[in-house]
Scaffold this active site. Sequence first.
Site, PDB file in Angstrom:
ATOM      1  N   GLY A  83       0.810  -1.212   0.000  1.00 14.59           N
ATOM      2  CA  GLY A  83       0.000   0.000   0.000  1.00 14.59           C
ATOM      3  C   GLY A  83       0.840   1.257   0.000  1.00 14.59           C
ATOM      4  N   ARG A  84       2.080   1.109   0.411  1.00 11.11           N
ATOM      5  CA  ARG A  84       2.947   2.292   0.420  1.00 11.11           C
ATOM      6  C   ARG A  84       4.386   1.933   0.065  1.00 11.11           C
ATOM      7  NH1 ARG A  84       3.966   3.723   6.746  1.00 11.11           N
ATOM      8  NH2 ARG A  84       3.662   1.643   7.578  1.00 11.11           N
ATOM      9  N   ASP A 111      -2.561   7.013   2.814  1.00  9.68           N
ATOM     10  CA  ASP A 111      -1.831   8.018   2.034  1.00  9.68           C
ATOM     11  C   ASP A 111      -0.563   7.533   1.329  1.00  9.68           C
ATOM     12  OD1 ASP A 111      -0.098   7.714   4.119  1.00  9.68           O
ATOM     13  OD2 ASP A 111      -0.467   9.691   5.005  1.00  9.68           O
ATOM     14  N   GLY A 112      -0.195   6.284   1.538  1.00  9.01           N
ATOM     15  CA  GLY A 112       0.990   5.774   0.841  1.00  9.01           C
ATOM     16  C   GLY A 112       2.309   6.283   1.394  1.00  9.01           C
ATOM     17  N   ARG A 162      14.512  -0.030   1.002  1.00  4.11           N
ATOM     18  CA  ARG A 162      14.793  -1.371   1.540  1.00  4.11           C
ATOM     19  C   ARG A 162      15.453  -2.228   0.472  1.00  4.11           C
ATOM     20  NH1 ARG A 162       9.334  -3.297   4.580  1.00  4.11           N
ATOM     21  NH2 ARG A 162       8.393  -2.799   2.591  1.00  4.11           N
ATOM     22  N   ARG A 169       6.081 -12.513   0.768  1.00  8.29           N
ATOM     23  CA  ARG A 169       5.588 -12.824   2.109  1.00  8.29           C
ATOM     24  C   ARG A 169       4.696 -14.070   2.067  1.00  8.29           C
ATOM     25  NH1 ARG A 169       5.352  -7.241   4.161  1.00  8.29           N
ATOM     26  NH2 ARG A 169       6.632  -6.070   2.689  1.00  8.29           N
ATOM     27  N   ASP A 236       1.201 -11.348   6.638  1.00 13.21           N
ATOM     28  CA  ASP A 236       1.701 -10.468   5.577  1.00 13.21           C
ATOM     29  C   ASP A 236       3.037  -9.839   5.974  1.00 13.21           C
ATOM     30  OD1 ASP A 236      -0.425  -9.333   7.346  1.00 13.21           O
ATOM     31  OD2 ASP A 236       0.353  -7.443   6.582  1.00 13.21           O
ATOM     32  N   ASN A 237       3.441 -10.023   7.213  1.00 11.74           N
ATOM     33  CA  ASN A 237       4.742  -9.513   7.642  1.00 11.74           C
ATOM     34  C   ASN A 237       5.735 -10.649   7.866  1.00 11.74           C
ATOM     35  OD1 ASN A 237       3.786  -6.892   7.578  1.00 11.74           O
ATOM     36  ND2 ASN A 237       3.244  -6.851   9.741  1.00 11.74           N
TER      37      ASN A 237
HETATM   38  P1  AMP Z   1       1.939  -2.660   8.056  1.00  7.46           P
HETATM   39  O1  AMP Z   1       1.209  -2.710   9.340  1.00  7.46           O
HETATM   40  O2  AMP Z   1       2.826  -1.425   7.903  1.00  7.46           O
HETATM   41  O3  AMP Z   1       2.671  -3.906   7.735  1.00  7.46           O
HETATM   42  O4  AMP Z   1       0.813  -2.460   6.949  1.00  7.46           O
HETATM   43  C1  AMP Z   1      -0.305  -3.296   6.769  1.00  7.46           C
HETATM   44  C2  AMP Z   1      -0.924  -2.978   5.428  1.00  7.46           C
HETATM   45  O5  AMP Z   1      -1.353  -1.632   5.373  1.00  7.46           O
HETATM   46  C3  AMP Z   1       0.014  -3.167   4.248  1.00  7.46           C
HETATM   47  O6  AMP Z   1      -0.729  -3.613   3.158  1.00  7.46           O
HETATM   48  C4  AMP Z   1       0.544  -1.768   4.029  1.00  7.46           C
HETATM   49  O7  AMP Z   1       0.993  -1.561   2.728  1.00  7.46           O
HETATM   50  C5  AMP Z   1      -0.678  -0.933   4.334  1.00  7.46           C
HETATM   51  N1  AMP Z   1      -0.342   0.421   4.825  1.00  7.46           N
HETATM   52  C6  AMP Z   1       0.144   0.759   6.039  1.00  7.46           C
HETATM   53  N2  AMP Z   1       0.317   2.083   6.132  1.00  7.46           N
HETATM   54  C7  AMP Z   1      -0.065   2.616   4.938  1.00  7.46           C
HETATM   55  C8  AMP Z   1      -0.130   3.931   4.400  1.00  7.46           C
HETATM   56  N3  AMP Z   1       0.231   4.995   5.112  1.00  7.46           N
HETATM   57  N4  AMP Z   1      -0.576   4.060   3.141  1.00  7.46           N
HETATM   58  C9  AMP Z   1      -0.950   3.009   2.408  1.00  7.46           C
HETATM   59  N5  AMP Z   1      -0.932   1.746   2.856  1.00  7.46           N
HETATM   60  C10 AMP Z   1      -0.491   1.540   4.105  1.00  7.46           C
HETATM   61 MG    MG Z   2       3.329  -5.083   6.533  1.00  8.71          MG
END
Ligand code: AMP
Ligand code: MG
Length: 460
Positions: A83-84, A111-112, A162, A169, A236-237
């Site tokens: 997502g970002r 917001d990406g 990165r 994943r 997913d992590n």
């Molecule tokens: P994370 O908890 O950072 O591993 O994110 C979980 C999911 O939310 C993943 O699909 C990320 O890409 C998405 N995500 C987290 N923060 C953002 C953000 N600010 N904008 C877009 N996608 C996000």
């Molecule tokens: Mg993640």
Amino acid sequence: MQSSLKFKDLGSDFFAQVHTQKLENSSLIHINESLRQELSIKANEIELLSICSGEKPLANESPISTVYAGHQFGYFVPQLGDGRSCLIGEIDGLELSLKGAGTSPFSRGADGRAVLRSSIREYLCSIAMQGLNIPTTRALALVNSTSQVYREHVENAAIVTRVAESHIRFGHFEYFASQGHNENVKKLADFVIKYHMVELEQGDYLGLFKQVIESTSIMIARWQAQGFSHGVMNTDNMSILGLTIDYGPFSFMETYDPAFICNHSDTQGRYSFERQPSVALWNLQRLAGALESLIQEDQLKDALSTYEKILVKEYSYLMRSKFGLILQDEGDNNLINNFLDLLYTQKKDYHRSMRMLLNQNENLLGDNFKSWLKDYKKRMNKEENLTQSLNLMKQFNPKYILRNYLAEVAIREAEDLQKYEEIDILFRLLEKPFDNHLDYESYDSEPPDWAKNLELSCSS
Ligand code: AMP
Ligand code: MG
């Protein structure tokens, strides 16, 4: 050598083409020099900034964001995805990915972007984990900007570049399996075997799964031995290569407490420190579920039954090394566990206490440790080569840990003063955490009072 992104060979079901979105007044605030050299990146700083801020492509490659699913806090989410973040290219078989370069079709209304604070933490933890010999994604560069993003309050947006052999994943497999697209599960497995598990024969899906089990169990054993809490162990992590990935509200254990929860949003303690080994197994079971079209159920089960053994073997090796135990003695496990119990009841700092044993100033541990120390000395007298034991302890007990307060000092300096010296100091200490860095003795101290209750959440 630059080559095109292999991930694109998988075809358009697996990713979306994206455009990075420009940051305002971007600046390069840190570069991982040794990684830059490893990748033979010749670009000057201006060029590097333009690549790592997403303003210019890497070797004309167009960026992509990949699609995946995942079990988040136990619940299946059928579509997540980058997502970002986006893959921007590949050098010497290593993918480069920008985290925070803008939205993708998988942003789900967010917001990406990534805020400076969490980007600094990810950047520093990547080097800290590498320094501790814990498999991890790496970080090449840290970019700051004046673009504003909204979390609990307004913050500056940043980007971490990165680097990893693969960012695939468990959730990538879950995505296609949950939709019944078994041909894509197979395609992805074939891809992983072909490029990332080259010693396997094509079609050896059980071999693939066994490798994921092995690398995951080794990674978790190393987390546990060095007191690392990930905080958001959703599927997913979880990296298919057993790399620590997606640094969020992670924390290194300071005061020893097995029930430690680093993620303030994890109210149930699902991802507490002591639960990490069983959560990783649960996650591997979800991956097994996603591979059912390729591997027989009993084979998946048999493979999963090896997880604990591999983990315990590695953990035991690491813990024994931390205590300098080379010979095997039947009382060793008890000796180690009794020490950990004492650390818990006496609320002692895990890393500093281990270093006291190493530096033979164990009297600093206090009276409550006297009887345990007697046992330990008796045990150490059985060792044939004490110098060898001490050398081992030196290699496994870090002096420098990415303590939250250290990161916080660096973050505040960066946020409030646009100064980045602390980031550089921490980077250098954490790159070689087992060495004594004479001018930086105090960086192994316990947190000052103001930092005792720092809270970390998923917001980043
Ligand atoms: P994370 O908890 O950072 O591993 O994110 C979980 C999911 O939310 C993943 O699909 C990320 O890409 C998405 N995500 C987290 N923060 C953002 C953000 N600010 N904008 C877009 N996608 C996000
Ligand atoms: Mg993640």
